[in-house]
Design a protein around this motif. Structure first.
Motif, short mmCIF file in Angstrom:
data_model
loop_
_atom_site.label_atom_id
_atom_site.label_comp_id
_atom_site.label_asym_id
_atom_site.label_seq_id
_atom_site.Cartn_x
_atom_site.Cartn_y
_atom_site.Cartn_z
N TYR A 50 0.79 -1.24 0.00
CA TYR A 50 0.00 0.00 0.00
C TYR A 50 0.83 1.29 0.00
CZ TYR A 50 -4.25 -2.68 0.67
OH TYR A 50 -5.29 -3.54 0.50
N ILE A 51 2.05 1.22 0.51
CA ILE A 51 2.84 2.43 0.70
C ILE A 51 4.13 2.42 -0.12
CG2 ILE A 51 4.26 3.61 2.49
CD1 ILE A 51 1.44 4.20 3.03
N GLY A 52 4.63 1.23 -0.39
CA GLY A 52 5.90 1.11 -1.11
C GLY A 52 7.10 1.15 -0.18
N ASN A 53 8.26 1.34 -0.79
CA ASN A 53 9.50 1.18 -0.02
C ASN A 53 10.06 2.47 0.57
OD1 ASN A 53 10.15 -1.47 0.28
ND2 ASN A 53 10.89 -1.64 -1.84
N ALA A 54 9.56 3.62 0.10
CA ALA A 54 10.15 4.87 0.58
C ALA A 54 9.85 5.07 2.07
CB ALA A 54 9.57 6.04 -0.21
N VAL A 55 10.87 5.57 2.76
CA VAL A 55 10.69 5.97 4.16
C VAL A 55 10.72 7.49 4.17
CG1 VAL A 55 11.69 5.94 6.48
CG2 VAL A 55 11.82 3.89 5.04
N HIS A 56 9.69 8.11 4.70
CA HIS A 56 9.69 9.57 4.75
C HIS A 56 10.17 10.06 6.11
CE1 HIS A 56 7.40 9.17 1.00
NE2 HIS A 56 8.05 10.27 0.72
N THR A 57 10.71 11.27 6.09
CA THR A 57 11.22 11.81 7.35
C THR A 57 10.59 13.18 7.61
OG1 THR A 57 13.08 12.84 6.19
CG2 THR A 57 13.48 10.67 7.13
N ARG A 58 10.42 13.47 8.88
CA ARG A 58 9.97 14.80 9.30
C ARG A 58 10.98 15.28 10.33
NH1 ARG A 58 6.32 13.34 5.60
NH2 ARG A 58 4.28 12.66 6.29
N ALA A 100 17.64 22.87 8.06
CA ALA A 100 17.14 21.48 7.97
C ALA A 100 16.71 21.14 6.55
CB ALA A 100 15.98 21.28 8.95
N VAL A 101 16.09 22.10 5.88
CA VAL A 101 15.58 21.81 4.53
C VAL A 101 16.68 22.00 3.48
CG1 VAL A 101 13.86 22.45 2.77
CG2 VAL A 101 13.24 22.49 5.20
N ASN A 102 17.31 23.18 3.53
CA ASN A 102 18.23 23.52 2.43
C ASN A 102 19.60 22.86 2.56
OD1 ASN A 102 16.12 24.99 1.47
ND2 ASN A 102 16.84 26.95 2.30
N ASN A 103 20.02 22.51 3.77
CA ASN A 103 21.33 21.86 3.91
C ASN A 103 21.23 20.38 4.28
OD1 ASN A 103 22.50 24.34 3.39
ND2 ASN A 103 22.53 24.90 5.56
N LEU A 104 20.25 20.03 5.10
CA LEU A 104 20.19 18.62 5.54
C LEU A 104 19.22 17.78 4.71
CD1 LEU A 104 20.28 19.19 9.43
CD2 LEU A 104 22.19 18.75 7.88
N GLY A 105 18.43 18.43 3.88
CA GLY A 105 17.59 17.68 2.93
C GLY A 105 16.20 17.27 3.42
N PHE A 106 15.75 17.80 4.55
CA PHE A 106 14.40 17.42 5.01
C PHE A 106 13.35 18.06 4.12
CE2 PHE A 106 16.81 16.64 8.89
CZ PHE A 106 16.32 15.39 9.22
N ARG A 107 12.22 17.38 3.91
CA ARG A 107 11.13 17.94 3.11
C ARG A 107 9.93 18.32 3.97
NH1 ARG A 107 11.54 17.30 -2.26
NH2 ARG A 107 10.48 19.30 -2.18
N THR A 108 10.03 18.03 5.28
CA THR A 108 8.99 18.49 6.21
C THR A 108 9.65 18.98 7.48
OG1 THR A 108 7.30 16.92 5.46
CG2 THR A 108 7.03 17.78 7.67
N VAL A 109 9.18 20.15 7.93
CA VAL A 109 9.61 20.65 9.23
C VAL A 109 8.41 20.55 10.15
CG1 VAL A 109 10.37 22.68 10.51
CG2 VAL A 109 11.30 22.22 8.24
N LEU A 110 8.57 19.81 11.24
CA LEU A 110 7.49 19.66 12.21
C LEU A 110 7.79 20.55 13.41
CD1 LEU A 110 4.99 18.19 13.41
CD2 LEU A 110 6.51 16.37 14.11
N TYR A 350 7.56 15.33 -0.82
CA TYR A 350 7.10 15.86 0.45
C TYR A 350 6.62 14.77 1.42
CZ TYR A 350 6.82 20.45 -1.83
OH TYR A 350 7.10 21.62 -2.48
N GLY A 351 6.29 13.63 0.88
CA GLY A 351 5.78 12.57 1.74
C GLY A 351 4.36 12.86 2.20
N ASP A 352 3.52 13.33 1.25
CA ASP A 352 2.10 13.52 1.58
C ASP A 352 1.45 12.15 1.64
OD1 ASP A 352 2.20 16.28 1.72
OD2 ASP A 352 1.93 16.50 -0.45
N THR A 353 0.44 12.04 2.49
CA THR A 353 -0.19 10.72 2.61
C THR A 353 -1.16 10.48 1.46
OG1 THR A 353 -1.84 11.66 4.08
CG2 THR A 353 0.04 10.58 5.10
N ILE A 354 -1.36 9.22 1.17
CA ILE A 354 -2.25 8.81 0.08
C ILE A 354 -3.69 9.01 0.55
CG2 ILE A 354 -2.88 6.85 -1.40
CD1 ILE A 354 -0.14 5.60 -0.10
N ARG A 355 -3.92 8.70 1.82
CA ARG A 355 -5.26 8.78 2.39
C ARG A 355 -5.80 10.20 2.37
NH1 ARG A 355 -8.11 5.70 6.85
NH2 ARG A 355 -6.98 3.84 6.26
#
Ligand code: SAM
Ligand code: FES
Length: 356
Positions: A50-58, A100-110, A350-355
């Motif tokens: 249902y989700i595949g192999n990608a692991v998303h990070t926040r 975090a985004v521009n140097n470390l590569g995160f696509r979500t800041v929580l 971005y790792g948006d959810t499918i749901r």
């Protein structure tokens, strides 16, 4: 109960499309090594399908440890006078997010904090807008209960995700853990209402319980899983309760790693396409390979810490929290290793959810 010939009850349940509460309780009570292996294997298969192999990070930024609440379990509760309090300046929050985004590569800041009204509606709105001006990312909020009008304004400013736990689906336990005052009215019904409203606003909503709370039974945990489905949430963020000595719950047992892992696996099997995180509290109970095991038992999300090192020690919701002595760079690298060690890759989107 109908069983296939030569099929064990476990195989029968794992073969079903929809599980009943009794099935969920049965799975949560499994304890034999082979049975657990089967449960985790099935959860991993569902995750893959249902989700595949990608692991998303926040990347979590813990920007303030001030809190007006007095939740009985929480290390940053208002009445913990031993704790030195801190607030990160809005301009610094934006800089940390940028790094975090521009140097470390995160696509979500929580953005996470105690319930701290110092950060007014305007301040939060400006932080969101400025982060989005400077970074190509999603902004997620974990700032507790606020008026729905405020959350609407944050959505208009560009925030797209909210994380707000229901903590437990057992109303009696919820009530005992959340003392109400004239300032803070903490009711289970209000929390659930807010979660539903946030979904209506358009947020992708993450929620979940703590596992192993005093008086909590397996039946309650099964109800927690059913509640995910009832609320149609996008992300499950649940972790073990870890007893903090400077709280009124001092002396209680903490939740266990194994029960949390089973909760992740059964949630995956029941809810199928939602995101499920391997939380910091889970990692705290098994520093060696807790996150790896969770990723192989249904989880697909990691939340490394991007809080500057000097504040980390002060954001101990529970004792012995991991990554207190690391910096954002360490955590970003560490997560890459964890993900590749289980043969998966970090999601680049971005790792948006499918749901929906
Ligand atoms: N103030 C926001 C809120 O309440 O949603 C976000 C911060 S709050 C500290 C984040 C989460 O930490 C809570 O929802 C709770 O589940 C978790 N937490 C607090 N104390 C904990 C403990 N002793 N063990 C495990 N988790 C804990
Ligand atoms: Fe912080 Fe591993 S995630 S050092």
């Amino acid at each position: 109960m109908m069983k296939g010939i030569c099929t064990s009850e476990l195989d029968y349940i794992l073969g079903k499309d929809e599980l009943t509460k009794e099935d969920i309780v049965f799975l949560l009570k499994l304890h034999k090594k082979d049975d657990l292996h089967e449960l985790f294997r099935k959860a991993d298969e569902v995750r893959q399908r249902y989700i595949g192999n990608a692991v998303h990070t926040r990347g979590i930024l813990e920007f303030s440890n001030y809190c007006k609440n007095d939740c009985l379990y929480c290390g940053i509760r208002k009445s913990n006078i031993k704790l030195k309090r801190y607030r990160i300046e809005p301009k610094d929050i934006i800089k940390i997010a940028e790094n975090a985004v521009n140097n470390l590569g995160f696509r979500t800041v929580l953005l996470q904090s105690g319930e701290d009204d110092f950060y007014s509606e305007e301040i939060i709105e400006n932080i969101i807008k400025n982060i989005l001006k400077k970074c190509n990312c999603r902004v997620a909020l974990s700032i507790g209960e606020r008026k729905i009008e405020e959350y609407k304004r944050f959505y208009e400013a560009g925030a797209r995700r909210c994380l707000i736990r229901f903590e437990t689906s057992n109303k009696e336990i919820f009530k005992k853990l959340h003392p109400s005052s004239s300032l803070t009215k903490n009711f289970f019904e209000k929390r659930i209402w807010l979660i539903r409203e946030l979904k209506k606003v358009g947020y992708q909503v993450g929620t979940g319980p703590m596992i192993g709370l005093p008086e909590q039974k397996t039946n309650d945990l099964a109800e927690d899983i059913l509640l995910y489905d009832k609320l149609n949430i996008n992300m499950a963020g649940m972790g073990p309760f870890i007893c903090h000595p400077d709280t009124p719950l001092n002396g209680n047992k903490s939740g266990t790693f194994n029960t949390t892992l089973k909760m992740i696996a059964v949630t995956r099997i029941v809810c199928k396409d939602i995101f499920i995180s391997a939380t910091t509290a889970l990692q705290t109970l098994n520093r060696i390979n807790g996150r790896e095991l969770a990723l192989q038992a249904g989880a697909n999300l990691l939340m490394p810490n991007i809080t500057p090192k000097k504040y980390r020690e002060l954001y101990q919701l529970y004792p012995n929290k991991v990554c207190i002595y690391e910096n954002p760079y360490d955590c970003a690298n560490c997560v890459k290793k964890v993900v590749s060690s289980v043969g998966r890759t970090i999601g680049k989107d971005y790792g948006d959810t499918i749901r929906k």
